[in-house]
Write an enzyme that holds these catalytic residues in place. Structure first.
Site, PDB file in Angstrom:
ATOM      1  N   ARG A   1      36.438  30.552  47.167  1.00 58.44           N
ATOM      2  CA  ARG A   1      35.191  29.820  47.015  1.00 58.44           C
ATOM      3  C   ARG A   1      34.619  29.292  48.321  1.00 58.44           C
ATOM      4  O   ARG A   1      33.427  29.433  48.588  1.00 58.44           O
ATOM      5  CB  ARG A   1      35.368  28.598  46.093  1.00 58.44           C
ATOM      6  N   THR A   2      35.459  28.632  49.095  1.00 56.05           N
ATOM      7  CA  THR A   2      34.926  27.921  50.257  1.00 56.05           C
ATOM      8  C   THR A   2      34.328  28.915  51.260  1.00 56.05           C
ATOM      9  O   THR A   2      33.188  28.747  51.712  1.00 56.05           O
ATOM     10  CB  THR A   2      36.039  27.086  50.918  1.00 56.05           C
TER      11      THR A   2
ATOM     12  N   LYS B   1      49.210  37.441  68.047  1.00 55.44           N
ATOM     13  CA  LYS B   1      49.877  37.812  69.303  1.00 55.44           C
ATOM     14  C   LYS B   1      50.319  36.584  70.080  1.00 55.44           C
ATOM     15  O   LYS B   1      50.819  36.686  71.182  1.00 55.44           O
ATOM     16  CB  LYS B   1      48.910  38.612  70.188  1.00 55.44           C
TER      17      LYS B   1
ATOM     18  N   ARG C   1      39.109  26.725  58.332  1.00 60.88           N
ATOM     19  CA  ARG C   1      40.199  26.256  57.464  1.00 60.88           C
ATOM     20  C   ARG C   1      41.512  26.525  58.189  1.00 60.88           C
ATOM     21  O   ARG C   1      41.705  27.611  58.746  1.00 60.88           O
ATOM     22  CB  ARG C   1      40.190  26.975  56.119  1.00 60.88           C
TER      23      ARG C   1
ATOM     24  N   HIS D   1      39.068  17.791  52.818  1.00 57.86           N
ATOM     25  CA  HIS D   1      38.253  18.970  52.450  1.00 57.86           C
ATOM     26  C   HIS D   1      36.840  18.433  52.175  1.00 57.86           C
ATOM     27  O   HIS D   1      36.378  18.384  51.035  1.00 57.86           O
ATOM     28  CB  HIS D   1      38.853  19.628  51.200  1.00 57.86           C
TER      29      HIS D   1
HETATM   30  N1   CP Z   1      38.239  24.788  46.185  1.00 54.00           N
HETATM   31  C1   CP Z   1      38.647  25.610  47.166  1.00 54.00           C
HETATM   32  O1   CP Z   1      38.860  25.175  48.308  1.00 54.00           O
HETATM   33  O2   CP Z   1      38.811  26.906  46.814  1.00 54.00           O
HETATM   34  P1   CP Z   1      39.247  28.078  47.767  1.00 54.00           P
HETATM   35  O3   CP Z   1      40.665  27.771  48.227  1.00 54.00           O
HETATM   36  O4   CP Z   1      39.159  29.324  46.969  1.00 54.00           O
HETATM   37  O5   CP Z   1      38.331  28.080  48.958  1.00 54.00           O
END
Ligand code: CP
Length: 304
Positions: free
Chosen positions: A51-52, A80, A101, A129
């Site tokens: 999603r993110t 590497k 991320r 998040h």
């Molecule tokens: N909610 C969320 O962070 O989903 P993903 O890990 O799929 O990005």
């Protein structure tokens, strides 16, 4: 208009959060605005995501920008031995914004300190998040008509769940009452309970996921027990199926109750809940597109 990184939801004041929610609404009304033409956005995902990453990339595409990046660090020179610092220094030379991320808590903060371009934290370990929080706030506001004075029940992995940590801090502006439902192994960490106490926010802790708790909630925020955060998989096996929400458990719930989940789910929400009008997790994920468009424009200082 800001032109800074978004690393933690606490980077934003209450007024800035409300302003961002207004912008999110505008993007929901029209997500196709060519305001990022000429901009290059890098998405660096050192941890898996559906999603993110895809909603951020959709957000950029619908705004007329271009996306570079990776979804699997194993295909990059970090495999590497290239350091995070060198990766960020390089990508800062190519792009206008980095959305990142990482599995390490604090990685996004570190990146923001060395980068010449803004960083948006798309999740750092069990820490924060913030873009998820903005879509959660928008979802709560849309379904409740207010953010003020709500009963928010958080269920599942409250220890490692970065989404609940960010949401707790953001909701502190709006006088919530929290119910934390978790097994002993996955309780809300002391630092977040201390944060509640310092901000005069009421909370109760529960180890049983009962209908009595569900029936008091305005928002039931389910979370996944995250296998990837456990160093001891025997510990994971003990708690992985600790709570499952079934449709009949919602029979006595408040009419305004909505079930949220940041997703992905494993088995903490039974599929028989999906058709209940109180299930909101797929619409919640859709709201992520609009919230992330608002965030990108905010950090780039782009007027909409
Ligand atoms: N909610 C969320 O962070 O989903 P993903 O890990 O799929 O990005």
């Amino acid at each position: 208009m800001r032109k800074e990184s978004l690393v933690s939801i606490t980077d934003y004041s209450k007024e800035e959060i409300l302003d961002l929610l207004e912008k999110t609404k505008k993007f929901e009304e029209n997500p196709n605005r060519r305001v990022l033409e000429g901009k290059v956005i890098a998405t660096l995902f050192f941890e898996p995501s559906t999603r993110t990453r895809l909603s951020f990339e959709t957000a950029v595409n619908r705004l007329g920008g271009r996306v570079i990046g990776f979804s699997d660090a194993a295909t990059t020179s970090s495999s590497k031995g290239e350091t995070l610092k060198d990766t960020i220094m390089m990508v800062s030379n190519y792009a206008d914004l980095i959305i990142m991320r990482h599995y390490l808590e604090g990685a996004a903060r570190y990146a923001s300190e060395i980068s010449s371009i803004p960083i948006v934290n798309a999740g750092d370990g069990a820490n924060q998040h913030p873009s998820q929080t903005m879509l959660d706030l928008y979802s709560i506001y849309k379904t409740q008509g207010t953010l003020q004075n709500l009963n928010i029940t958080m269920v599942g992995d409250l220890k490692y769940g970065r989404t609940v940590h960010s949401l707790l801090m953001a909701m502190s502006h709006f006088n919530p009452t929290f119910h934390f439902v978790a097994p002993d192994e996955l309780k809300m960490p002391e630092e977040y309970k201390e944060f509640c106490r310092q901000n005069n926010i009421s909370y109760e802790e529960h180890s049983d996921f009962t209908e009595e708790v569900i029936n008091r909630a305005d928002i039931l925020y389910m979370t996944r027990v995250q296998r990837e955060r456990f160093t001891d998989l025997i510990e994971y096996e003990k708690v992985k199926n600790v709570y499952t929400l079934h449709n009949q458990m919602l029979n006595g719930s408040k009419p305004n109750l909505r079930v949220l989940h940041p997703l992905p789910r494993v088995n903490e929400i039974s599929y028989d809940v999906d058709d209940n009008p109180k299930a909101y997790y797929f619409q919640q994920a859709q709201n992520g597109l609009y919230a992330r468009q608002a965030i990108i424009c905010n950090v780039l200082g782009t007027e909409i």
